[in-house]
Design an enzyme around this catalytic site. Structure first.
Site, mmCIF file in Angstrom:
data_model
loop_
_atom_site.group_PDB
_atom_site.id
_atom_site.type_symbol
_atom_site.label_atom_id
_atom_site.label_comp_id
_atom_site.label_asym_id
_atom_site.label_seq_id
_atom_site.Cartn_x
_atom_site.Cartn_y
_atom_site.Cartn_z
ATOM 1 N N ASP A 10 0.722 -1.635 -0.091
ATOM 2 C CA ASP A 10 -0.130 0.003 -0.061
ATOM 3 C C ASP A 10 1.271 1.247 -0.102
ATOM 4 O O ASP A 10 2.431 0.923 -0.582
ATOM 5 C CB ASP A 10 -1.024 0.065 0.793
ATOM 6 N N HIS A 11 0.345 2.326 0.344
ATOM 7 C CA HIS A 11 1.071 3.766 0.653
ATOM 8 C C HIS A 11 2.548 3.503 1.071
ATOM 9 O O HIS A 11 3.458 3.891 1.259
ATOM 10 C CB HIS A 11 0.073 4.900 0.288
ATOM 11 N N CYS A 67 3.266 -3.493 4.404
ATOM 12 C CA CYS A 67 2.454 -2.361 4.933
ATOM 13 C C CYS A 67 2.805 -1.528 5.706
ATOM 14 O O CYS A 67 3.279 -2.169 6.402
ATOM 15 C CB CYS A 67 0.659 -2.789 4.828
ATOM 16 N N GLY A 68 2.360 -0.723 6.986
ATOM 17 C CA GLY A 68 3.263 -0.072 7.977
ATOM 18 C C GLY A 68 3.073 -0.934 8.854
ATOM 19 O O GLY A 68 4.617 -1.093 9.220
ATOM 20 N N THR A 69 2.219 -1.826 9.271
ATOM 21 C CA THR A 69 2.496 -2.313 10.643
ATOM 22 C C THR A 69 3.215 -3.859 10.414
ATOM 23 O O THR A 69 3.364 -5.360 10.468
ATOM 24 C CB THR A 69 1.301 -2.531 11.455
ATOM 25 N N GLY A 70 2.224 -4.606 7.955
ATOM 26 C CA GLY A 70 2.146 -5.467 8.183
ATOM 27 C C GLY A 70 1.082 -6.670 8.740
ATOM 28 O O GLY A 70 0.625 -7.537 8.003
ATOM 29 N N HIS A 100 10.687 -22.898 9.990
ATOM 30 C CA HIS A 100 9.472 -23.662 10.619
ATOM 31 C C HIS A 100 7.973 -24.054 10.470
ATOM 32 O O HIS A 100 7.438 -24.739 10.477
ATOM 33 C CB HIS A 100 9.070 -22.847 12.561
ATOM 34 N N HIS A 135 7.688 -30.228 11.870
ATOM 35 C CA HIS A 135 7.883 -28.994 11.621
ATOM 36 C C HIS A 135 5.955 -29.077 10.078
ATOM 37 O O HIS A 135 5.278 -28.254 10.372
ATOM 38 C CB HIS A 135 8.403 -27.573 10.835
ATOM 39 N N ARG A 138 3.071 -30.318 12.012
ATOM 40 C CA ARG A 138 2.456 -28.947 12.748
ATOM 41 C C ARG A 138 1.187 -28.072 12.026
ATOM 42 O O ARG A 138 0.266 -27.135 11.893
ATOM 43 C CB ARG A 138 3.106 -28.226 13.738
HETATM 44 C C1 RB5 Z 1 -1.954 2.848 6.470
HETATM 45 O O1 RB5 Z 1 -1.958 3.404 7.054
HETATM 46 C C2 RB5 Z 1 -1.901 1.522 7.087
HETATM 47 O O2 RB5 Z 1 -3.016 1.173 8.068
HETATM 48 C C3 RB5 Z 1 -1.522 0.054 6.595
HETATM 49 O O3 RB5 Z 1 -0.053 0.411 6.013
HETATM 50 C C4 RB5 Z 1 -1.066 -1.078 7.454
HETATM 51 O O4 RB5 Z 1 -0.015 -0.987 8.451
HETATM 52 C C5 RB5 Z 1 -2.493 -1.758 8.048
HETATM 53 O O5 RB5 Z 1 -2.139 -2.682 8.664
#
Ligand code: RB5
Length: 151
Positions: A10-11, A67-70, A100, A135, A138
């Site tokens: 994403d962005h 993405c930002g957090t994944g 694993h 593994h 599992r």
């Molecule tokens: C975008 O702002 C953010 O929410 C996205 O990249 C991601 O972290 C979502 O899980």
């Protein structure tokens, strides 16, 4: 023939994705960039589903998402049959996700790792094999939904 690796972001992951695409090319892979193609605000699931669908259908052996957090990308990708998407924030996580968990999709949290770290995490994930053995048993259990609520 070069292995095709679908990659999407994403962005928030857009810039790091572009760098990873170049790294993949220089390593001899054939990255398939499914977008986003600009830093304009986008919805992560749109790209997560494209990459995960290719892996789920066997069109690609493995894929990469950012993405930002994944987390959002992992939620979307892991809804696809046979996809094991792992968020990795350091090389050791990426290594264990392969050894694993046989992770076939790497998800990078682009707001929590810098670009060089992202490259190292990706390289570790690409070069590490699955250990199999216990593994494999599992992993097979992940595909059953005996613990879930009846629909
Ligand atoms: C975008 O702002 C953010 O929410 C996205 O990249 C991601 O972290 C979502 O899980």
């Amino acid at each position: 023939m070069a292995e095709t690796i679908p990659i999407g972001a994403d962005h928030a992951g857009f810039e790091m994705k572009n760098r990873l695409v170049e790294e993949l090319k220089s390593m001899g892979y054939a990255p398939e960039d499914v977008g986003a193609y600009s830093a304009e605000s986008t919805d992560y699931a749109d790209f997560g589903h494209i990459v995960a669908d290719k892996v789920s259908r066997g069109e690609a052996k493995r894929g990469i998402l950012l993405c930002g957090t994944g987390l959002g990308m992992a939620y979307a990708a892991n809804r696809h049959h046979g996809v094991r998407a792992a968020v990795a924030w350091e090389p050791d996580i990426a290594r264990l996700a392969r050894e694993h968990n046989d992770a076939n999709v790497l998800v990078l949290p682009s707001r929590f790792v810098n670009t060089e770290e992202g490259v190292q995490i990706m390289k570790t994930w690409l070069s590490t094999g699955f250990e199999g053995g216990r593994h494999a048993r599992r992993i097979a259990k992940i595909e059953t939904d005996s613990g879930s609520n009846p629909r």
